[in-house]
Scaffold this motif. Structure first.
Motif, PDB file in Angstrom:
ATOM      1  N   VAL A 118      -2.784  -3.211  -0.309  1.00  0.00           N
ATOM      2  CA  VAL A 118      -4.190  -1.970  -0.311  1.00  0.00           C
ATOM      3  C   VAL A 118      -4.371  -1.785   1.045  1.00  0.00           C
ATOM      4  CG1 VAL A 118      -5.695  -0.476  -1.629  1.00  0.00           C
ATOM      5  CG2 VAL A 118      -4.113  -1.681  -2.616  1.00  0.00           C
ATOM      6  N   PRO A 119      -5.345  -2.328   1.462  1.00  0.00           N
ATOM      7  CA  PRO A 119      -5.897  -2.699   2.625  1.00  0.00           C
ATOM      8  C   PRO A 119      -5.143  -2.329   3.668  1.00  0.00           C
ATOM      9  CG  PRO A 119      -6.358  -4.455   1.888  1.00  0.00           C
ATOM     10  CD  PRO A 119      -5.759  -3.900   1.175  1.00  0.00           C
ATOM     11  N   TYR A 120      -3.911  -2.927   3.328  1.00  0.00           N
ATOM     12  CA  TYR A 120      -3.065  -2.795   4.799  1.00  0.00           C
ATOM     13  C   TYR A 120      -2.436  -1.556   5.404  1.00  0.00           C
ATOM     14  CZ  TYR A 120      -2.408  -7.831   6.621  1.00  0.00           C
ATOM     15  OH  TYR A 120      -2.657  -9.011   7.303  1.00  0.00           O
ATOM     16  N   THR A 121      -2.325  -0.653   4.282  1.00  0.00           N
ATOM     17  CA  THR A 121      -1.941   0.280   3.937  1.00  0.00           C
ATOM     18  C   THR A 121      -3.323   1.199   4.888  1.00  0.00           C
ATOM     19  OG1 THR A 121      -1.123   0.326   2.020  1.00  0.00           O
ATOM     20  CG2 THR A 121      -1.217   2.915   2.660  1.00  0.00           C
ATOM     21  N   PHE A 122      -4.456   1.666   4.479  1.00  0.00           N
ATOM     22  CA  PHE A 122      -5.259   1.608   5.302  1.00  0.00           C
ATOM     23  C   PHE A 122      -5.809   1.861   6.259  1.00  0.00           C
ATOM     24  CE2 PHE A 122      -6.075   3.020   1.054  1.00  0.00           C
ATOM     25  CZ  PHE A 122      -5.198   3.861   0.657  1.00  0.00           C
ATOM     26  N   GLY A 138     -10.522  10.433   1.445  1.00  0.00           N
ATOM     27  CA  GLY A 138     -10.147  11.503   0.662  1.00  0.00           C
ATOM     28  C   GLY A 138      -8.440  11.499  -0.094  1.00  0.00           C
ATOM     29  N   ALA A 139      -8.042  11.097   0.804  1.00  0.00           N
ATOM     30  CA  ALA A 139      -6.858  10.830   0.260  1.00  0.00           C
ATOM     31  C   ALA A 139      -6.011   9.933   0.091  1.00  0.00           C
ATOM     32  CB  ALA A 139      -5.898  10.414   1.642  1.00  0.00           C
ATOM     33  N   ALA A 140      -7.095   8.675  -0.240  1.00  0.00           N
ATOM     34  CA  ALA A 140      -6.735   7.243  -1.271  1.00  0.00           C
ATOM     35  C   ALA A 140      -7.394   7.703  -2.293  1.00  0.00           C
ATOM     36  CB  ALA A 140      -7.596   6.285  -0.078  1.00  0.00           C
ATOM     37  N   LYS A 141      -8.795   8.429  -2.246  1.00  0.00           N
ATOM     38  CA  LYS A 141      -9.027   8.507  -3.624  1.00  0.00           C
ATOM     39  C   LYS A 141      -7.773  10.086  -4.259  1.00  0.00           C
ATOM     40  CE  LYS A 141     -13.833   8.389  -2.487  1.00  0.00           C
ATOM     41  NZ  LYS A 141     -15.093   9.277  -2.080  1.00  0.00           N
ATOM     42  N   ASP A 142      -7.155  10.810  -3.488  1.00  0.00           N
ATOM     43  CA  ASP A 142      -6.432  12.188  -4.499  1.00  0.00           C
ATOM     44  C   ASP A 142      -4.801  11.561  -4.855  1.00  0.00           C
ATOM     45  OD1 ASP A 142      -8.610  13.748  -3.862  1.00  0.00           O
ATOM     46  OD2 ASP A 142      -7.582  14.470  -1.876  1.00  0.00           O
ATOM     47  N   ALA A 143      -5.036  10.253  -3.833  1.00  0.00           N
ATOM     48  CA  ALA A 143      -3.394  10.042  -4.786  1.00  0.00           C
ATOM     49  C   ALA A 143      -3.759   8.631  -5.554  1.00  0.00           C
ATOM     50  CB  ALA A 143      -3.954   8.490  -3.258  1.00  0.00           C
ATOM     51  N   ALA A 144      -5.014   8.336  -5.626  1.00  0.00           N
ATOM     52  CA  ALA A 144      -5.006   7.038  -7.145  1.00  0.00           C
ATOM     53  C   ALA A 144      -5.793   7.939  -8.178  1.00  0.00           C
ATOM     54  CB  ALA A 144      -6.826   6.509  -6.320  1.00  0.00           C
ATOM     55  N   ARG A 145      -5.941   9.303  -8.145  1.00  0.00           N
ATOM     56  CA  ARG A 145      -5.974  10.264  -8.918  1.00  0.00           C
ATOM     57  C   ARG A 145      -4.906  11.114  -9.425  1.00  0.00           C
ATOM     58  NH1 ARG A 145     -11.274  11.840  -6.481  1.00  0.00           N
ATOM     59  NH2 ARG A 145     -10.794  13.618  -5.407  1.00  0.00           N
ATOM     60  N   ASP A 146      -3.465  11.095  -8.680  1.00  0.00           N
ATOM     61  CA  ASP A 146      -2.274  11.513  -9.058  1.00  0.00           C
ATOM     62  C   ASP A 146      -1.770  10.450  -9.796  1.00  0.00           C
ATOM     63  OD1 ASP A 146      -0.100  12.365  -9.067  1.00  0.00           O
ATOM     64  OD2 ASP A 146      -0.860  13.723  -7.642  1.00  0.00           O
ATOM     65  N   ALA A 160       2.066  18.561   5.377  1.00  0.00           N
ATOM     66  CA  ALA A 160       1.513  17.961   6.109  1.00  0.00           C
ATOM     67  C   ALA A 160       0.545  17.649   4.576  1.00  0.00           C
ATOM     68  CB  ALA A 160       0.039  18.363   6.839  1.00  0.00           C
ATOM     69  N   TYR A 161       0.904  18.297   3.414  1.00  0.00           N
ATOM     70  CA  TYR A 161      -0.258  17.966   2.202  1.00  0.00           C
ATOM     71  C   TYR A 161       1.121  16.683   1.728  1.00  0.00           C
ATOM     72  CZ  TYR A 161      -0.815  17.797  -2.964  1.00  0.00           C
ATOM     73  OH  TYR A 161      -1.598  18.444  -3.913  1.00  0.00           O
ATOM     74  N   GLY A 162       2.280  16.631   2.089  1.00  0.00           N
ATOM     75  CA  GLY A 162       3.539  15.799   1.897  1.00  0.00           C
ATOM     76  C   GLY A 162       3.044  14.359   2.357  1.00  0.00           C
ATOM     77  N   ARG A 163       2.917  14.569   3.617  1.00  0.00           N
ATOM     78  CA  ARG A 163       2.921  13.719   4.352  1.00  0.00           C
ATOM     79  C   ARG A 163       1.271  12.501   4.221  1.00  0.00           C
ATOM     80  NH1 ARG A 163       4.885  16.106   8.706  1.00  0.00           N
ATOM     81  NH2 ARG A 163       2.489  16.413   9.552  1.00  0.00           N
ATOM     82  N   ARG A 164       0.110  12.809   4.052  1.00  0.00           N
ATOM     83  CA  ARG A 164      -1.063  12.861   3.639  1.00  0.00           C
ATOM     84  C   ARG A 164      -0.979  12.356   2.359  1.00  0.00           C
ATOM     85  NH1 ARG A 164      -5.698  14.768   0.578  1.00  0.00           N
ATOM     86  NH2 ARG A 164      -8.122  14.333   1.272  1.00  0.00           N
ATOM     87  N   LEU A 165      -0.393  12.646   1.452  1.00  0.00           N
ATOM     88  CA  LEU A 165      -0.395  12.291   0.122  1.00  0.00           C
ATOM     89  C   LEU A 165       0.068  10.650  -0.581  1.00  0.00           C
ATOM     90  CD1 LEU A 165      -1.723  14.589  -3.255  1.00  0.00           C
ATOM     91  CD2 LEU A 165      -2.598  12.762  -1.299  1.00  0.00           C
ATOM     92  N   SER A 166       1.762  10.907   0.681  1.00  0.00           N
ATOM     93  CA  SER A 166       2.307  10.187  -0.158  1.00  0.00           C
ATOM     94  C   SER A 166       2.328   8.507   1.082  1.00  0.00           C
ATOM     95  CB  SER A 166       3.935  10.442   0.381  1.00  0.00           C
ATOM     96  OG  SER A 166       4.115  11.274   1.478  1.00  0.00           O
ATOM     97  N   GLY A 167       1.635   9.408   1.919  1.00  0.00           N
ATOM     98  CA  GLY A 167       1.013   7.697   2.995  1.00  0.00           C
ATOM     99  C   GLY A 167       0.657   7.534   2.536  1.00  0.00           C
ATOM    100  N   ALA A 168      -0.715   7.918   1.748  1.00  0.00           N
ATOM    101  CA  ALA A 168      -1.735   7.284   0.615  1.00  0.00           C
ATOM    102  C   ALA A 168      -1.457   6.668  -0.544  1.00  0.00           C
ATOM    103  CB  ALA A 168      -3.197   7.658   0.771  1.00  0.00           C
ATOM    104  N   SER A 169      -0.322   7.224  -1.043  1.00  0.00           N
ATOM    105  CA  SER A 169       0.226   6.643  -2.058  1.00  0.00           C
ATOM    106  C   SER A 169       0.584   5.699  -2.213  1.00  0.00           C
ATOM    107  CB  SER A 169       1.223   7.300  -2.992  1.00  0.00           C
ATOM    108  OG  SER A 169       1.537   8.101  -2.439  1.00  0.00           O
ATOM    109  N   MET A 170       1.756   5.548  -1.106  1.00  0.00           N
ATOM    110  CA  MET A 170       2.520   4.136  -0.667  1.00  0.00           C
ATOM    111  C   MET A 170       1.573   2.436  -0.822  1.00  0.00           C
ATOM    112  SD  MET A 170       5.459   5.579   1.855  1.00  0.00           S
ATOM    113  CE  MET A 170       6.269   6.518   1.217  1.00  0.00           C
ATOM    114  N   GLY A 171       0.319   2.809  -0.330  1.00  0.00           N
ATOM    115  CA  GLY A 171       0.305   1.082  -0.832  1.00  0.00           C
ATOM    116  C   GLY A 171       0.062   0.782  -2.247  1.00  0.00           C
ATOM    117  N   LEU A 172      -0.792   2.241  -2.031  1.00  0.00           N
ATOM    118  CA  LEU A 172      -1.287   1.369  -3.998  1.00  0.00           C
ATOM    119  C   LEU A 172       0.194   1.318  -4.654  1.00  0.00           C
ATOM    120  CD1 LEU A 172      -3.527   4.469  -4.500  1.00  0.00           C
ATOM    121  CD2 LEU A 172      -4.178   1.701  -4.023  1.00  0.00           C
ATOM    122  N   ILE A 173       1.037   1.836  -4.479  1.00  0.00           N
ATOM    123  CA  ILE A 173       2.671   1.500  -5.108  1.00  0.00           C
ATOM    124  C   ILE A 173       3.299   0.420  -4.975  1.00  0.00           C
ATOM    125  CG2 ILE A 173       4.581   2.845  -5.503  1.00  0.00           C
ATOM    126  CD1 ILE A 173       3.648   5.778  -5.243  1.00  0.00           C
ATOM    127  N   GLY A 174       3.312   0.123  -3.285  1.00  0.00           N
ATOM    128  CA  GLY A 174       3.654  -1.089  -3.301  1.00  0.00           C
ATOM    129  C   GLY A 174       2.963  -2.653  -2.899  1.00  0.00           C
TER     130      GLY A 174
END
Length: 461
Positions: free
Chosen positions: A92-96, A229-237, A375-389
């Motif tokens: 998670v921290p490595y993602t950001f 904000g991207a991290a929060k949005d990804a976590a809420r999705d 841009a929307y897709g890259r923003r949320l997919s990049g943020a979500s990858m760390g959580l998913i991984g």
């Protein structure tokens, strides 16, 4: 009037920052963007590869640890479980970190950090060391698991959507192959009557090489900015957590089996360390090599479809493992286990390709188009990858704990495999219900058009 050039500007000296990056623009991509992206991909794979090797080195070190070390099989499964746990959490921290420090800069740092667990293990690896000391040093090795998350987030930003399945599959597969490589090197060390310190000594200079090459040849993207904000949005999705569940089934299985395979062969089938090492590398090797194919198939036919069929195959392979375990058939057991490894690799590629596709589909469903949608897709997919991984890697913890309990309860891994079979069935049902089932009852009247587009497009992710 001549149109402005879309060729990527050269990186600035001192920090190697690229200020403008638009891989979705085909002219930009063809006139220099692809060359830069591929160069960064290559050196990202190298660093991630060594990170995976250091993370999973305890799957090999426990094979060296005979009776003189005073550890029971349960102790060893607990040790590898905790190493896997740390590797999952630090993702998670490595993602950001990529957005904070830059992809190149963080690759240098994260590669250098691998010296800590390697030197620590080199120092304590001898009979007489307490289990708690081994456990503490093993926890340090978990930082190698974080390299995957930062590498995937970084490479995701370099490639256009149409190339992400292949690029992410190659990046992850090249990293995953660090598992069988360290097992192969261990096989050579054991065969030459060398000890675990010889194995660890081989990796110390390799770590330094990876850090230096990242500094010389990688770039930072200024367009990848820190966005909490991207991290929060990804976590809420909800899709972030659905995909996390599915990734437990693929990558959680891959990393969990990679840690456990050799121990299962030793405990259940009485193999010696050398005999176990002869076969343990085959499954992770094939599973790593096939991951890019899983991404390519997902690009071509849709990640959801490939993932669905893959879970069916994983269930069949697991059923065969249950039979082989009950019949104590080592040849059938090893064959089925290797096939299961291959399927986890294929599923890793297809499930990770789904992530950018899902968020791109959500962008279109919101009415976004062109650069705004990308841009929307890259923003949320990049943020979500760390959580998913991170959540996916927790599956490796569950697998090792399941094996530990199964061996404590009945002396074999059969019970654990039954649990895994049930989980793969659940993954199949979730994939079908969320991403492939087309039911009119799921489309709300208030937003029938946008929901229909979103649901239909998910089948193609």
């Amino acid at each position: 009037m001549t149109a402005p050039s879309t060729v990527p500007a050269p990186p600035t000296r001192g920090g190697r920052w690229i200020q403008q990056w638009d891989p979705e623009d085909e002219t930009f991509w063809n006139e220099g963007g692809e060359k830069i992206a591929r160069r960064n991909l290559f050196f990202s794979v190298l660093s991630e590869h060594i990170g995976f090797s250091i993370w999973t080195m305890w799957s090999v070190l426990v094979l060296f640890m005979g009776p003189e070390y005073g550890l029971t099989p349960a102790d060893k499964f607990l040790l590898t479980s905790m190493v896997t746990l740390v590797g999952a959490v630090v993702r998670v921290p490595y993602t950001f970190a990529v957005a904070i420090f830059g992809g190149r800069n963080w690759t240098i740092v994260s590669a250098g950090l691998l010296l800590i667990p390697t030197v620590a293990a080199f120092t304590v690896m001898e009979p007489g060391t307490s289990f708690n000391t081994f456990l503490l040093v093993g926890l340090l090795a978990g930082i190698g698991g974080g390299n995957f998350a930062s590498s995937m987030t970084n490479i995701n930003a370099f490639f256009p959507l149409r190339k992400k399945g292949w690029a992410l599959g190659l990046n992850a597969g090249g990293g995953n192959i660090g598992v069988p490589v360290i097992q192969l090197i261990a096989l050579a060390v054991i065969g030459a009557s060398g000890g675990p310190r010889v194995l660890l000594g081989i990796y110390i200079p390799l770590i330094l090489v990876a850090a230096v090459l990242a500094a010389l040849f990688m770039d930072n993207l200024a367009t990848v900015k820190n966005d909490t904000g991207a991290a929060k949005d990804a976590a809420r999705d909800a899709h972030t957590w659905i995909m996390s569940f599915l990734y437990i089934g693929t990558f959680g299985s891959f990393i969990g089996y990679a840690f456990a395979f050799g121990q299962v062969l030793q405990v259940q089938f009485g193999r010696t360390p050398l005999e176990a090492a002869y076969v343990t590398f085959i499954g992770p090797l094939l599973g790593s090599l096939i991951r890019p194919l899983g991404g390519w198939l997902a690009d071509k036919y849709g990640g959801a479809r490939i993932s669905l069929y893959n879970y069916v195959a994983m269930g069949v392979a697991t059923a065969v493992l249950i039979f082989a375990s009950m019949e104590k058939s080592l040849p059938l057991f090893v064959t089925a286990f290797v096939i299961l490894f291959v399927l986890t690799g294929l599923g890793n590629g297809s499930t990770f390709k789904m992530i950018p596709g899902i968020f791109q589909a959500k962008a279109f469903a919101k009415g976004l188009q062109g650069d705004e949608a990308a841009a929307y897709g890259r923003r949320l997919s990049g943020a979500s990858m760390g959580l998913i991984g991170a959540v996916g890697a927790l599956g490796g913890v569950g697998i090792n704990l399941a094996f530990r309990q199964s061996f404590l309860s009945n002396g074999s891994g059969t019970g654990a495999f039954v649990v895994f079979l049930v989980f793969y069935a659940a993954c199949f049902l979730v994939t079908w219900a969320v991403y492939l089932r087309r039911s009119a009852s799921r489309i709300q009247a208030s937003s029938a058009t946008s929901e229909a587009k979103s649901q239909l497009s998910y089948a193609e992710v």
